[in-house]
Design a protein around this motif. Structure first.
Motif, PDB file in Angstrom:
ATOM      1  N   ALA A 103     -10.492   8.725   0.637  1.00 42.20           N
ATOM      2  CA  ALA A 103      -9.708   9.409   1.670  1.00 42.20           C
ATOM      3  C   ALA A 103      -8.215   9.260   1.412  1.00 42.20           C
ATOM      4  O   ALA A 103      -7.436  10.206   1.614  1.00 42.20           O
ATOM      5  CB  ALA A 103     -10.065   8.847   3.048  1.00 42.20           C
ATOM      6  N   LEU A 104      -7.800   8.090   0.933  1.00 41.22           N
ATOM      7  CA  LEU A 104      -6.385   7.895   0.605  1.00 41.22           C
ATOM      8  C   LEU A 104      -5.984   8.736  -0.602  1.00 41.22           C
ATOM      9  O   LEU A 104      -4.847   9.233  -0.674  1.00 41.22           O
ATOM     10  CB  LEU A 104      -6.107   6.411   0.344  1.00 41.22           C
ATOM     11  CG  LEU A 104      -6.143   5.523   1.599  1.00 41.22           C
ATOM     12  CD1 LEU A 104      -6.122   4.052   1.209  1.00 41.22           C
ATOM     13  CD2 LEU A 104      -4.986   5.849   2.530  1.00 41.22           C
ATOM     14  N   GLN A 105      -6.892   8.924  -1.523  1.00 37.36           N
ATOM     15  CA  GLN A 105      -6.613   9.836  -2.640  1.00 37.36           C
ATOM     16  C   GLN A 105      -6.395  11.257  -2.116  1.00 37.36           C
ATOM     17  O   GLN A 105      -5.525  11.989  -2.610  1.00 37.36           O
ATOM     18  CB  GLN A 105      -7.755   9.790  -3.648  1.00 37.36           C
ATOM     19  CG  GLN A 105      -7.826   8.486  -4.425  1.00 37.36           C
ATOM     20  CD  GLN A 105      -9.067   8.384  -5.296  1.00 37.36           C
ATOM     21  OE1 GLN A 105      -9.825   9.346  -5.445  1.00 37.36           O
ATOM     22  NE2 GLN A 105      -9.296   7.213  -5.885  1.00 37.36           N
ATOM     23  N   HIS A 106      -7.168  11.643  -1.109  1.00 36.34           N
ATOM     24  CA  HIS A 106      -6.957  12.953  -0.482  1.00 36.34           C
ATOM     25  C   HIS A 106      -5.533  13.079   0.059  1.00 36.34           C
ATOM     26  O   HIS A 106      -4.873  14.108  -0.114  1.00 36.34           O
ATOM     27  CB  HIS A 106      -7.943  13.155   0.672  1.00 36.34           C
ATOM     28  CG  HIS A 106      -9.349  13.407   0.241  1.00 36.34           C
ATOM     29  ND1 HIS A 106     -10.398  13.461   1.137  1.00 36.34           N
ATOM     30  CD2 HIS A 106      -9.894  13.621  -0.989  1.00 36.34           C
ATOM     31  CE1 HIS A 106     -11.520  13.713   0.469  1.00 36.34           C
ATOM     32  NE2 HIS A 106     -11.235  13.804  -0.812  1.00 36.34           N
ATOM     33  N   ARG A 107      -5.058  12.007   0.752  1.00 34.78           N
ATOM     34  CA  ARG A 107      -3.709  12.075   1.330  1.00 34.78           C
ATOM     35  C   ARG A 107      -2.658  12.281   0.236  1.00 34.78           C
ATOM     36  O   ARG A 107      -1.731  13.073   0.391  1.00 34.78           O
ATOM     37  CB  ARG A 107      -3.394  10.777   2.083  1.00 34.78           C
ATOM     38  CG  ARG A 107      -4.293  10.429   3.262  1.00 34.78           C
ATOM     39  CD  ARG A 107      -4.108  11.346   4.452  1.00 34.78           C
ATOM     40  NE  ARG A 107      -4.834  12.584   4.264  1.00 34.78           N
ATOM     41  CZ  ARG A 107      -6.180  12.691   4.359  1.00 34.78           C
ATOM     42  NH1 ARG A 107      -6.932  11.642   4.619  1.00 34.78           N
ATOM     43  NH2 ARG A 107      -6.774  13.861   4.198  1.00 34.78           N
ATOM     44  N   SER A 108      -2.797  11.563  -0.860  1.00 32.47           N
ATOM     45  CA  SER A 108      -1.828  11.700  -1.942  1.00 32.47           C
ATOM     46  C   SER A 108      -1.861  13.104  -2.528  1.00 32.47           C
ATOM     47  O   SER A 108      -0.807  13.727  -2.741  1.00 32.47           O
ATOM     48  CB  SER A 108      -2.107  10.669  -3.039  1.00 32.47           C
ATOM     49  OG  SER A 108      -1.198  10.804  -4.111  1.00 32.47           O
ATOM     50  N   SER A 277       2.993   7.399  -5.240  1.00 31.63           N
ATOM     51  CA  SER A 277       4.170   8.019  -4.639  1.00 31.63           C
ATOM     52  C   SER A 277       3.801   9.051  -3.580  1.00 31.63           C
ATOM     53  O   SER A 277       4.653   9.473  -2.797  1.00 31.63           O
ATOM     54  CB  SER A 277       5.046   8.660  -5.717  1.00 31.63           C
ATOM     55  OG  SER A 277       4.417   9.796  -6.269  1.00 31.63           O
ATOM     56  N   GLY A 278       2.539   9.468  -3.534  1.00 33.39           N
ATOM     57  CA  GLY A 278       2.081  10.377  -2.496  1.00 33.39           C
ATOM     58  C   GLY A 278       1.544   9.665  -1.272  1.00 33.39           C
ATOM     59  O   GLY A 278       1.076  10.312  -0.332  1.00 33.39           O
ATOM     60  N   LEU A 279       1.594   8.318  -1.270  1.00 30.61           N
ATOM     61  CA  LEU A 279       1.116   7.535  -0.134  1.00 30.61           C
ATOM     62  C   LEU A 279       2.294   6.908   0.597  1.00 30.61           C
ATOM     63  O   LEU A 279       3.307   6.563  -0.010  1.00 30.61           O
ATOM     64  CB  LEU A 279       0.168   6.425  -0.600  1.00 30.61           C
ATOM     65  CG  LEU A 279      -1.124   6.858  -1.289  1.00 30.61           C
ATOM     66  CD1 LEU A 279      -1.926   5.620  -1.711  1.00 30.61           C
ATOM     67  CD2 LEU A 279      -1.963   7.761  -0.408  1.00 30.61           C
ATOM     68  N   GLN A 286      -3.112  -0.399   1.928  1.00 30.91           N
ATOM     69  CA  GLN A 286      -4.546  -0.262   2.168  1.00 30.91           C
ATOM     70  C   GLN A 286      -5.284  -0.014   0.859  1.00 30.91           C
ATOM     71  O   GLN A 286      -6.349  -0.589   0.592  1.00 30.91           O
ATOM     72  CB  GLN A 286      -4.801   0.890   3.138  1.00 30.91           C
ATOM     73  CG  GLN A 286      -6.278   1.129   3.472  1.00 30.91           C
ATOM     74  CD  GLN A 286      -6.818   0.118   4.461  1.00 30.91           C
ATOM     75  OE1 GLN A 286      -6.566   0.230   5.645  1.00 30.91           O
ATOM     76  NE2 GLN A 286      -7.547  -0.860   3.988  1.00 30.91           N
ATOM     77  N   TYR A 287      -4.723   0.850   0.007  1.00 28.77           N
ATOM     78  CA  TYR A 287      -5.362   1.171  -1.263  1.00 28.77           C
ATOM     79  C   TYR A 287      -5.376  -0.049  -2.177  1.00 28.77           C
ATOM     80  O   TYR A 287      -6.397  -0.346  -2.823  1.00 28.77           O
ATOM     81  CB  TYR A 287      -4.646   2.334  -1.947  1.00 28.77           C
ATOM     82  CG  TYR A 287      -5.467   2.979  -3.045  1.00 28.77           C
ATOM     83  CD1 TYR A 287      -6.380   3.981  -2.742  1.00 28.77           C
ATOM     84  CD2 TYR A 287      -5.351   2.574  -4.366  1.00 28.77           C
ATOM     85  CE1 TYR A 287      -7.152   4.564  -3.731  1.00 28.77           C
ATOM     86  CE2 TYR A 287      -6.112   3.147  -5.364  1.00 28.77           C
ATOM     87  CZ  TYR A 287      -7.019   4.139  -5.031  1.00 28.77           C
ATOM     88  OH  TYR A 287      -7.794   4.708  -6.021  1.00 28.77           O
TER      89      TYR A 287
END
Length: 332
Positions: A103-108, A277-279, A286-287
């Protein structure tokens, strides 16, 4: 003889005030400890001056004579309460660490796609915020899109190798539907990549060049909308089920963070700074907390060290905005 009266000296602007001194904190702990590295990264996001001293126990944080120790999450919650800057304490992860990482990869990826769309629009409007010649800017754009595409393709392969096999044992139809969505994205991404090549040969500033840039922005927006919807569907339908699987399946059948890292070599290698850099800072923490659950401690230690160096070189990142993060990592 003329007027010999000296001309008044031009007024000079006052020098800028010196930067405020960073608040100093002391961090103790075993050298090479992942917990110590995690705490240090969080403190650097707070733009603090961190002095580290090797110790047999830790991590221990000292500020103005006050000490706090324990798990990284506890120390970083204390830092959030005491110091200004972005929140850095990682939220308690769900049972499925792979689900929260995905899900964090999605945000980035969402934020990088948004950046590419805005970047394209800037080039259409005359490159107000662009640097250098239009040709050079186009090359930077192509390089940035290439990095994003590589990360997105790795993410899709990771889900197909790590997430979907676990899902297939429980809901084969949902797994099939998710695979079909992936099959739609690849032609769209490849189409944009090939279209960029055709723009390079056009004359800058001409009507055909502007029309091509407008078409490029349209293609990027279509990809952006599709990915946003796809990511939302996965987070609504797939990831919660994955978390249930993790709590019910034997350990040997559960997707593990190590599998995620191994399936995404580039994202956790030469693209790692680009990805992070996208987080936002608390998302990065968290990641990294998920990565610290991997068995390969040496590999994760090297990755955490790269984050430390990036933050130390940039002087820390006190802004919550993506713009500040992108500037610190000099994406383009």
């Amino acid at each position: 003889m003329g007027n010999c009266t000296p001309k008044p000296a031009k007024a000079r602007a006052p020098p800028p005030p010196p930067p405020a001194a960073k608040e100093r904190v002391i961090l103790y702990g075993p050298e090479g400890s992942l917990d110590v590295s995690l705490v240090k990264i969080g403190l650097l996001y707070k733009n603090l001056a961190v002095e580290f001293y090797a110790a047999s126990d830790g991590p221990v944080l000292e500020s103005n004579g006050e000490k706090v120790s324990g798990a990284p999450a506890r120390i970083l919650r204390y830092a959030d309460e005491k110091f200004a800057g972005p929140a850095v304490a990682p939220a308690a992860p769900p049972a499925g660490a792979v689900a929260i990482a995905a899900a964090l990869q999605h945000r980035s990826m969402e934020r990088h796609l948004e950046r590419m769309v805005k970047w394209g629009e800037e080039m259409v409007n005359g490159g107000v915020n662009c640097r250098g010649s239009p040709k050079l800017e186009m090359k930077r754009f192509g390089r940035g899109y290439g990095q994003l595409m590589e990360m997105m393709m790795e993410h899709a392969r990771m889900e197909e190798r790590v997430v979907f096999p676990a899902m297939d044992r429980v809901d084969p139809e949902l797994c099939r539907s998710a695979n079909e969505e992936h099959a739609k994205e690849l032609p769209m991404m490849n189409g944009i990549k090939e279209y960029l090549k055709s723009i390079f040969v056009l004359e800058n500033g001409g009507a055909a060049h502007r029309e091509a840039l407008l078409n490029l922005c349209h293609r990027l927006r279509v990809l952006q909308v599709h990915c946003t919807e796809h990511f939302a569907e996965e987070e609504r339908d797939v990831f919660p089920l994955l978390e249930e699987i993790v709590t019910e399946e034997p350990q040997s059948l559960r997707p593990a963070p190590d599998e995620l890292v191994e399936a995404m070599e580039a994202t956790h290698g030469h693209l790692f700074s680009f990805f992070l850099s996208g987080l936002l800072p608390h998302e990065t923490m968290q990641y990294l907390d998920v990565l610290c659950r991997c068995q390969d401690r040496n590999r994760i230690s090297v990755m955490l060290r790269t984050v430390e160096i990036r933050l130390e070189d940039s002087g820390g990142i006190a802004s919550k905005s993506l713009g500040g993060l992108l500037k610190a990592t000099q994406l383009h």
